[in-house]
Design a protein around this motif. Structure first.
Motif, PDB file in Angstrom:
ATOM      1  N   UNK A   1      29.894  65.743 -42.322  1.00 61.19           N
ATOM      2  CA  UNK A   1      30.889  66.034 -43.390  1.00 61.19           C
ATOM      3  C   UNK A   1      31.298  65.069 -44.078  1.00 61.19           C
ATOM      4  N   UNK A   2      32.092  63.832 -43.301  1.00 61.97           N
ATOM      5  CA  UNK A   2      32.725  62.897 -43.702  1.00 61.97           C
ATOM      6  C   UNK A   2      31.697  62.008 -44.634  1.00 61.97           C
ATOM      7  N   UNK A   3      30.405  61.977 -44.157  1.00 66.39           N
ATOM      8  CA  UNK A   3      29.500  61.007 -44.622  1.00 66.39           C
ATOM      9  C   UNK A   3      28.839  61.311 -46.051  1.00 66.39           C
ATOM     10  N   UNK A   4      28.720  62.973 -46.121  1.00 66.81           N
ATOM     11  CA  UNK A   4      27.532  63.374 -47.253  1.00 66.81           C
ATOM     12  C   UNK A   4      28.625  63.861 -48.255  1.00 66.81           C
ATOM     13  N   UNK A   5      29.753  64.517 -47.932  1.00 67.08           N
ATOM     14  CA  UNK A   5      30.327  65.104 -48.962  1.00 67.08           C
ATOM     15  C   UNK A   5      31.607  64.709 -49.695  1.00 67.08           C
ATOM     16  N   UNK A   6      31.897  65.080 -50.712  1.00 73.37           N
ATOM     17  CA  UNK A   6      33.140  64.560 -51.582  1.00 73.37           C
ATOM     18  C   UNK A   6      34.247  65.736 -51.356  1.00 73.37           C
ATOM     19  N   UNK A   7      33.829  67.119 -51.079  1.00 75.31           N
ATOM     20  CA  UNK A   7      34.788  67.990 -50.820  1.00 75.31           C
ATOM     21  C   UNK A   7      34.655  68.816 -49.662  1.00 75.31           C
ATOM     22  N   UNK A   8      35.571  69.382 -49.052  1.00 81.64           N
ATOM     23  CA  UNK A   8      35.711  70.428 -48.084  1.00 81.64           C
ATOM     24  C   UNK A   8      36.582  71.286 -48.373  1.00 81.64           C
ATOM     25  N   UNK A   9      36.391  72.696 -48.458  1.00 77.46           N
ATOM     26  CA  UNK A   9      36.890  73.711 -48.936  1.00 77.46           C
ATOM     27  C   UNK A   9      37.613  74.365 -47.682  1.00 77.46           C
ATOM     28  N   UNK A  10      36.882  74.261 -46.339  1.00 77.56           N
ATOM     29  CA  UNK A  10      36.913  75.241 -45.405  1.00 77.56           C
ATOM     30  C   UNK A  10      37.880  74.409 -44.174  1.00 77.56           C
ATOM     31  N   UNK A  11      38.779  73.725 -44.581  1.00 74.06           N
ATOM     32  CA  UNK A  11      39.567  72.893 -43.428  1.00 74.06           C
ATOM     33  C   UNK A  11      40.529  73.961 -43.027  1.00 74.06           C
ATOM     34  N   UNK A  12      40.452  74.203 -41.535  1.00 71.89           N
ATOM     35  CA  UNK A  12      41.614  75.282 -41.080  1.00 71.89           C
ATOM     36  C   UNK A  12      42.189  74.716 -39.922  1.00 71.89           C
ATOM     37  N   UNK A  13      42.031  73.687 -39.327  1.00 77.20           N
ATOM     38  CA  UNK A  13      42.875  73.220 -38.175  1.00 77.20           C
ATOM     39  C   UNK A  13      42.731  71.868 -37.962  1.00 77.20           C
ATOM     40  N   UNK A  14      43.929  71.174 -37.255  1.00 72.79           N
ATOM     41  CA  UNK A  14      44.139  69.893 -37.286  1.00 72.79           C
ATOM     42  C   UNK A  14      43.004  68.780 -36.445  1.00 72.79           C
ATOM     43  N   UNK A  15      42.729  69.450 -35.533  1.00 68.76           N
ATOM     44  CA  UNK A  15      41.530  68.789 -34.830  1.00 68.76           C
ATOM     45  C   UNK A  15      40.404  68.244 -35.574  1.00 68.76           C
ATOM     46  N   UNK A  16      39.856  69.128 -36.423  1.00 62.84           N
ATOM     47  CA  UNK A  16      38.877  68.861 -37.555  1.00 62.84           C
ATOM     48  C   UNK A  16      39.133  67.757 -38.409  1.00 62.84           C
ATOM     49  N   UNK A  17      40.646  68.055 -38.933  1.00 59.71           N
ATOM     50  CA  UNK A  17      41.130  67.042 -40.086  1.00 59.71           C
ATOM     51  C   UNK A  17      41.123  65.773 -39.308  1.00 59.71           C
ATOM     52  N   UNK A  18      41.672  65.700 -38.229  1.00 56.17           N
ATOM     53  CA  UNK A  18      41.850  64.292 -37.555  1.00 56.17           C
ATOM     54  C   UNK A  18      40.374  63.569 -37.352  1.00 56.17           C
ATOM     55  N   UNK A  19      39.546  64.253 -36.686  1.00 59.03           N
ATOM     56  CA  UNK A  19      38.036  63.649 -36.746  1.00 59.03           C
ATOM     57  C   UNK A  19      37.527  63.574 -37.916  1.00 59.03           C
TER      58      UNK A  19
END
Ligand SMILES: *Cc1c(COP(=O)(O)O)cnc(C)c1O
Length: 227
Positions: free
Chosen positions: A90-108
């Motif tokens: 996701x970090x490699x291919x996208x310019x937006x993420x609409x569905x962030x819902x927890x810190x662990x994912x945000x950190x990664x």
């Protein structure tokens, strides 16, 4: 004119009409064309008609289409649930993420976003209808998560996203969107520089625009029923 070009045009016309109807500034609502399950050729058709933002839910499917369409001026938005083993792509291919819902994912995501890239634009997905089975952060946890995200390099917090429980009555549709807008205003009052309310799909775009959506996520009305 191809049917997809026609439908795209008609959704955009409707969008402009609804902006006027609800005293929204002209062009203050953007259309995200949700192309999940649709083939790359249809994305190329919509792109040729001027659509530049596309939303995808399933990562493997999205990556193969992103590589096939390969247009630098397209901005790809991930709008589906995110598992932690998917953050690198996701970090490699996208310019937006609409569905962030927890810190662990945000950190990664923050760790994966390369310094050569611009910041990944993120929205916190809120479980606004408090459905047990749904993804999204609980409304009372949004503020804390927003603070955590603001401290992570490589991510830029843009706003909030929600997918409310289906409601067929127009005024009931508006209520959930109004709740999301209120949370958004609370975050702004707390000092967050946000500009994005991602809400509204083919079934409830009017209610979302009435309640302040800045991005509507439209699949069916642009591409037709999903296969
Ligand atoms: C599929 C999807 C949409 C688009 O829904 P339509 O009813 O086809 O317009 C919007 N947002 C999310 C999160 C979706 O999964």
């Amino acid at each position: 004119m191809h049917i997809i070009a026609q439908q795209l045009k008609s959704v955009l016309e409707q969008l402009r009409i609804l902006e006027r109807k609800y005293q929204r500034e002209e062009n203050s609502v953007r259309l995200l064309a949700v192309s999940k399950t649709r083939p790359a050729e249809e994305i190329s058709l919509a792109f040729a008609s001027g659509q530049l933002e596309f939303g995808e839910n399933y990562l493997q499917e999205a990556i193969s289409k992103i590589e096939e369409v390969a247009e630098n001026s397209i901005s790809w938005h991930f709008i589906g649930p995110v598992q932690s083993n998917k953050t690198r792509d996701i970090a490699k291919y996208f310019s937006w993420l609409h569905s962030l819902d927890r810190y662990k994912i945000a950190r990664r995501l923050s760790e994966s976003r390369s310094q050569q890239q611009t910041e990944l634009n993120v929205c916190i997905q809120v479980n606004i209808s408090e459905e047990a089975s749904k993804s999204g952060c609980a409304a009372n946890e949004v503020k804390h998560l927003a603070e955590q995200i603001e401290n992570l390099p490589g991510l830029r917090l843009r706003g909030l996203m929600a997918m409310p429980a289906p409601a067929n009555d127009f005024s009931e549709q508006r209520l959930a969107f109004r709740d999301l807008h209120r949370l958004f205003d609370d975050l702004i009052a707390a000092g967050h520089g946000l500009d994005t309310l991602s809400m509204g799909t083919s079934n409830d775009m009017e209610a979302a625009i009435a309640e302040g959506a800045t991005i509507i996520r439209i699949g069916t009305a642009v591409f037709g029923p999903r296969m």
